[in-house]
Scaffold this motif. Structure first.
Motif, PDB file in Angstrom:
ATOM      1  N   VAL A 189      73.163  43.401  13.888  1.00  0.00           N
ATOM      2  CA  VAL A 189      73.552  44.656  13.033  1.00  0.00           C
ATOM      3  C   VAL A 189      72.139  45.076  12.427  1.00  0.00           C
ATOM      4  O   VAL A 189      71.322  44.336  11.696  1.00  0.00           O
ATOM      5  CB  VAL A 189      74.378  44.070  11.799  1.00  0.00           C
ATOM      6  CG1 VAL A 189      74.598  45.250  10.880  1.00  0.00           C
ATOM      7  CG2 VAL A 189      75.735  43.387  12.263  1.00  0.00           C
ATOM      8  N   CYS A 190      71.940  46.354  12.789  1.00  0.00           N
ATOM      9  CA  CYS A 190      70.698  46.896  12.250  1.00  0.00           C
ATOM     10  C   CYS A 190      70.971  48.463  11.637  1.00  0.00           C
ATOM     11  O   CYS A 190      71.421  49.183  12.685  1.00  0.00           O
ATOM     12  CB  CYS A 190      69.481  46.876  13.311  1.00  0.00           C
ATOM     13  SG  CYS A 190      68.072  47.692  12.732  1.00  0.00           S
ATOM     14  N   PHE A 191      70.862  48.809  10.624  1.00  0.00           N
ATOM     15  CA  PHE A 191      71.282  49.960  10.028  1.00  0.00           C
ATOM     16  C   PHE A 191      70.166  51.204  10.750  1.00  0.00           C
ATOM     17  O   PHE A 191      70.575  52.417  10.825  1.00  0.00           O
ATOM     18  CB  PHE A 191      71.192  49.770   8.733  1.00  0.00           C
ATOM     19  CG  PHE A 191      72.411  49.308   8.077  1.00  0.00           C
ATOM     20  CD1 PHE A 191      73.367  49.945   7.449  1.00  0.00           C
ATOM     21  CD2 PHE A 191      72.426  48.004   7.985  1.00  0.00           C
ATOM     22  CE1 PHE A 191      74.392  49.254   6.948  1.00  0.00           C
ATOM     23  CE2 PHE A 191      73.459  47.193   7.274  1.00  0.00           C
ATOM     24  CZ  PHE A 191      74.579  47.987   6.772  1.00  0.00           C
ATOM     25  N   THR A 192      69.124  50.586  11.118  1.00  0.00           N
ATOM     26  CA  THR A 192      67.925  51.482  11.662  1.00  0.00           C
ATOM     27  C   THR A 192      68.516  52.103  12.914  1.00  0.00           C
ATOM     28  O   THR A 192      68.602  53.292  13.097  1.00  0.00           O
ATOM     29  CB  THR A 192      66.787  50.733  11.855  1.00  0.00           C
ATOM     30  OG1 THR A 192      66.275  50.281  10.707  1.00  0.00           O
ATOM     31  CG2 THR A 192      65.609  51.862  12.472  1.00  0.00           C
ATOM     32  N   SER A 193      69.180  51.386  13.595  1.00  0.00           N
ATOM     33  CA  SER A 193      69.716  51.730  15.153  1.00  0.00           C
ATOM     34  C   SER A 193      70.958  52.668  14.814  1.00  0.00           C
ATOM     35  O   SER A 193      70.903  53.579  15.472  1.00  0.00           O
ATOM     36  CB  SER A 193      69.910  50.366  15.993  1.00  0.00           C
ATOM     37  OG  SER A 193      71.086  49.674  15.312  1.00  0.00           O
ATOM     38  N   ALA A 194      71.782  52.384  13.918  1.00  0.00           N
ATOM     39  CA  ALA A 194      72.630  53.095  13.398  1.00  0.00           C
ATOM     40  C   ALA A 194      72.453  54.667  13.236  1.00  0.00           C
ATOM     41  O   ALA A 194      73.046  55.651  13.749  1.00  0.00           O
ATOM     42  CB  ALA A 194      73.558  52.539  12.275  1.00  0.00           C
TER      43      ALA A 194
END
Length: 404
Positions: free
Chosen positions: A240-245
Motif C-alpha cells: 500500500v503506497c499512496f504515492t503510487s495511487a
C-alpha cells in the motif's frame, strides 16, 4: 485448508490491495475508538526529530509546534510511538515471511538526491498541514474535517506537477547494457526462505506477546502496538503506497489503488460517525492555507522521493536503501517545519477555523456531504481512467503511422 496452503496464500503471496485497504479503514476506525486518536505517523516522526535535537543539547520543547503535538515521554510511552513501533514490526514480519528482504542500494546519486530532497519537501508539507497521507487524508476525511479535503485536492495537484517534473531528462539514469549469452534464471534458495519465514514468525509472536503484556500495564499502549502490527502487515503484504495511487493516475492511468483508498475511507467514515454519535471527539484541524500549501508540497515531494510515509516504511524494512534516505528526509523536513511554525502559523493556520462537517451540516448532513464528495471523487477517477486510455488508444495509431 492445510498450513502450507494457508502460508502460501496469505503469508507469502501479495494481497489484493482493495480488500486490504478496506481492512485498513476498518482497523483505523477501531483504533480511533479504542485509543481516541487517529492512524498517523508523521507527528511521531517529528517528535523523533525533536528528541534528536534534545540529545544534541537544544530545547525544541519550547517551540510552539511541540507544544501543540506534545514532546512528552518517549516512543515507548506514547500511543503514536507504540503504534509506529508496531508498524515496523509488522512490516518486518511480513517481509520475512515472503522472503522479501534484500539489501538494495541506489544505483545513482540522482536517486539519493531525489530521496532526501523529496522526503524533506514531503515531511515539511505534511506537518504544515498537520498530517500526511494518513492523518490529513485517509483517516482525516473520515474524521469529517474540512481541512482534509483541502489537503487531498492539493496533494492530487502537487503529485501531478511532481510526476511531470520527474519525467524531465535530468532524472533519467544512464543504463549500461551488458552482453550475455543466456538469460539468468531467478531462483530463491528454499533453505534461506524457510529460515527467514521462521525468523518472521519469531518476530511476530514475540511482538504480540510483548504488546499483550504491555496492555495489562497500559491498555492503550498495548492496543496501539497491536494495531500498528496489523497496519504494518497490511501495508507490506498489499504494498500500500499512496504515492503510487496519485502518481499512477497521471503517468500510467492505473486507478486500482486510488479506488481502494476511496472505498477504505467510505468504510471508515461510517464507523467514525458511529463513535462520534456515542460521544467520541473527532480530530478536526485548521482549514487554512496550511492545508493547501502543505498538500501541494506533500504531493510534489512524495512523487519526487518515490514514496509516501507508509510506502517508505515498508520498503525501508525490505532493505531498499533508497527509502532509508526518504525516511531521513521526512524527519528533517518535519522538524524544519516545527522550527518555523511560530513564524508562519498565524498567517497560514491558527487564525483559521477548525471546520467539522458534522457540526456545519448536522450529523446526517455531514455524513451525506462526506459520502457525496467521496462519490464525486470516485466518479472523477473513473472519468480520468476512461479518458486516459482513450487518448492512449488514439495516439497509438498516429505514432505508428509517423514512425512508418
Amino acid at each position: 485448508m492445510t498450513w502450507e496452503s494457508f502460508k502460501q496464500q496469505y503469508l507469502i503471496k501479495f494481497w489484493n490491495p482493495v480488500p486490504a485497504v478496506i481492512a485498513a479503514g476498518v482497523l483505523a476506525t477501531y483504533y480511533f475508538g479504542l485509543t481516541g486518536t487517529f492512524w498517523a505517523v508523521t507527528g511521531e516522526f517529528t517528535r523523533w526529530g525533536g528528541h534528536l535535537l534534545q540529545f544534541a543539547g537544544f530545547h525544541p520543547e519550547t517551540w510552539g509546534y511541540f507544544k501543540v503535538i506534545h514532546l512528552d515521554g518517549t516512543p515507548l510511552t506514547r500511543v503514536d510511538g507504540m503504534m509506529i513501533i508496531g508498524m515496523f514490526a509488522g512490516c518486518l514480519s511480513a517481509a520475512l515471511w515472503a522472503n522479501n528482504v534484500k539489501l538494495r542500494v541506489p544505483q545513482h546519486r540522482i536517486r539519493i538526491a531525489q530521496a532526501v530532497i523529496g522526503g524533506i519537501i514531503a515531511g515539511f508539507g505534511a506537518r504544515l498541514a498537520m498530517g500526511c497521507n494518513l492523518a490529513a487524508f485517509f483517516t482525516g476525511i473520515p474524521q469529517f474535517s474540512l481541512h482534509a479535503w483541502f489537503f487531498a485536492l492539493a496533494t492530487a495537484a502537487g503529485s501531478y506537477f511532481g510526476a511531470r517534473f520527474t519525467l524531465l531528462p535530468m532524472f533519467r539514469i544512464p543504463v549500461k547494457l551488458q552482453k550475455v549469452s543466456a538469460a539468468t534464471a531467478l531462483t530463491a534458495d528454499p533453505a534461506v526462505a524457510a529460515r527467514r519465514f521462521r525468523i518472521g514468525m519469531l518476530v511476530f509472536v514475540a511482538f504480540v506477546l510483548w504488546a499483550v503484556a504491555r496492555a495489562f500495564d497500559a491498555p492503550k499502549l498495548g492496543f496501539a502496538a497491536l494495531f500498528g502490527l496489523a497496519f504494518g502487515l497490511i501495508i507490506e503484504r498489499a504494498q500500500v503506497c499512496f504515492t503510487s495511487a496519485f502518481r499512477d493516475l497521471w503517468i500510467t492511468g492505473r486507478t486500482q489503488m486510488a479506488k481502494a483508498i476511496i472505498l477504505g475511507m467510505a468504510v471508515s467514515a461510517i464507523g467514525i460517525f458511529s463513535y462520534v454519535q456515542m460521544g467520541a471527539e473527532p480530530k478536526i484541524l485548521w482549514a487554512g492555507p496550511n492545508a493547501v500549501i502543505g498538500g501541494l508540497l506533500f504531493g510534489f515531494g512524495i512523487v519526487l522521493a518515490g514514496g509516501c510515509e507508509t510506502g517508505w516504511m515498508y520498503r525501508a524494512v525490505e532493505g531498499q536503501v533508497h527509502y532509508w534516505w526518504v525516511g531521513l528526509g521526512n524527519i528533517i523536513g518535519a522538524t524544519a517545519l516545527a522550527y518555523v511554525w511560530d513564524d508562519v502559523a498565524p498567517a497560514l493556520a491558527t487564525n483559521y477555523e477548525k471546520i467539522n462537517l458534522l457540526q456545519q451540516f448536522g450529523p446526517i448532513g455531514g455524513l451525506f456531504v462526506t459520502y457525496l464528495l467521496l462519490a464525486v471523487a470516485f466518479g472523477l477517477i473513473l472519468w480520468w481512467e476512461k479518458r486516459f486510455f482513450a487518448r492512449q488508444s488514439t495516439a497509438a495509431p498516429r505514432l505508428a503511422k509517423e514512425s512508418a
